[in-house]
Design a protein around this motif. Structure first.
Motif, PDB file in Angstrom:
ATOM      1  N   THR A  31       1.063  -1.156  -0.186  1.00 41.00           N
ATOM      2  CA  THR A  31       0.143   0.259   0.507  1.00 41.00           C
ATOM      3  C   THR A  31       0.623   1.492  -0.295  1.00 41.00           C
ATOM      4  O   THR A  31       0.368   2.163   0.434  1.00 41.00           O
ATOM      5  CB  THR A  31      -0.303  -0.445   0.718  1.00 41.00           C
ATOM      6  N   ARG A  52       0.400   4.527  -7.060  1.00 43.23           N
ATOM      7  CA  ARG A  52      -0.937   4.980  -5.229  1.00 43.23           C
ATOM      8  C   ARG A  52      -0.615   3.753  -4.712  1.00 43.23           C
ATOM      9  O   ARG A  52      -0.247   3.287  -5.395  1.00 43.23           O
ATOM     10  CB  ARG A  52      -1.701   5.915  -6.435  1.00 43.23           C
ATOM     11  N   ASP A  53      -1.423   4.271  -3.286  1.00 47.25           N
ATOM     12  CA  ASP A  53      -1.839   3.133  -2.154  1.00 47.25           C
ATOM     13  C   ASP A  53      -2.563   2.542  -2.930  1.00 47.25           C
ATOM     14  O   ASP A  53      -2.469   1.339  -2.066  1.00 47.25           O
ATOM     15  CB  ASP A  53      -2.266   3.831  -1.264  1.00 47.25           C
ATOM     16  N   ASP A  54      -3.431   2.121  -4.039  1.00 42.63           N
ATOM     17  CA  ASP A  54      -4.288   1.864  -4.367  1.00 42.63           C
ATOM     18  C   ASP A  54      -3.800   1.351  -5.456  1.00 42.63           C
ATOM     19  O   ASP A  54      -4.137  -0.161  -5.977  1.00 42.63           O
ATOM     20  CB  ASP A  54      -5.990   2.728  -5.186  1.00 42.63           C
ATOM     21  N   GLY A  55      -2.450   0.434  -5.808  1.00 41.14           N
ATOM     22  CA  GLY A  55      -2.385   0.086  -6.343  1.00 41.14           C
ATOM     23  C   GLY A  55      -1.891   0.313  -7.781  1.00 41.14           C
ATOM     24  O   GLY A  55      -1.251  -0.192  -8.949  1.00 41.14           O
ATOM     25  N   SER A  56      -2.721   1.530  -8.438  1.00 39.16           N
ATOM     26  CA  SER A  56      -2.861   1.958  -9.864  1.00 39.16           C
ATOM     27  C   SER A  56      -1.722   2.724 -10.072  1.00 39.16           C
ATOM     28  O   SER A  56      -0.912   3.284  -8.846  1.00 39.16           O
ATOM     29  CB  SER A  56      -4.021   3.233  -9.974  1.00 39.16           C
ATOM     30  N   ASP A 101      -0.129   8.968   2.368  1.00 37.89           N
ATOM     31  CA  ASP A 101      -0.592   8.003   1.912  1.00 37.89           C
ATOM     32  C   ASP A 101      -1.705   8.989   0.496  1.00 37.89           C
ATOM     33  O   ASP A 101      -1.659   9.908   0.438  1.00 37.89           O
ATOM     34  CB  ASP A 101      -1.964   8.217   3.029  1.00 37.89           C
ATOM     35  N   THR A 103      -2.659   9.326  -3.552  1.00 40.88           N
ATOM     36  CA  THR A 103      -1.524   9.400  -4.372  1.00 40.88           C
ATOM     37  C   THR A 103      -0.473   9.752  -5.175  1.00 40.88           C
ATOM     38  O   THR A 103       0.028   9.938  -3.892  1.00 40.88           O
ATOM     39  CB  THR A 103      -2.984  11.072  -5.933  1.00 40.88           C
TER      40      THR A 103
END
Length: 124
Positions: A31, A52-56, A101, A103
């Motif tokens: 993450t 990004r922390d969401d994996g994108s 956290d 972007t």
């Protein structure tokens, strides 16, 4: 202790490919906001791609078609696949970690930890 260690840089001919690795220590990359940057001689450090922390993943401008960012959460390692290399891709390549956290950004000042870099040299 947070530490980043790049490897995989080499001297290659134009049109060749390389896979750079960034082994991480001391934090969970699943993450984490991470980035690959490069710095050509006499120029400022610039972002190649970031996670990004969401994996994108976000790529800088035109690099999406030749550069591929990926990671292995189990191995705690980031990768940057470089294809169809050009002499202007010659640079020191760095991975970086941003503790915040959300972007990722293209500003090197937003990143808290850096590896020592790995040199890529492309000859024509």
């Amino acid at each position: 202790q947070v530490r980043l260690a790049e490897s995989g840089g080499a001297s290659v001919q134009a049109g060749g490919s390389l896979t750079l690795s960034c082994t991480t220590f001391g934090f969970d990359i699943s993450t984490a906001v991470m980035g690959w940057f490069r710095q050509r001689t006499g120029e400022e450090r610039e972002m190649v791609a970031c996670n990004r922390d969401d994996g994108s993943i976000k790529y800088r401008n035109f690099r999406k078609d030749r550069f591929t960012f990926s990671k292995d959460n189990v191995k705690k390692t980031l990768y940057l696949q470089l294809d169809d290399l050009k002499p202007e891709d010659s640079a020191m390549y760095y991975c970086a970690y941003d503790k915040s956290d959300g972007t990722c950004t293209a500003d090197p000042d937003d990143y808290n930890y850096w590896g020592q870099g790995t040199q890529v040299t492309v000859s024509s």
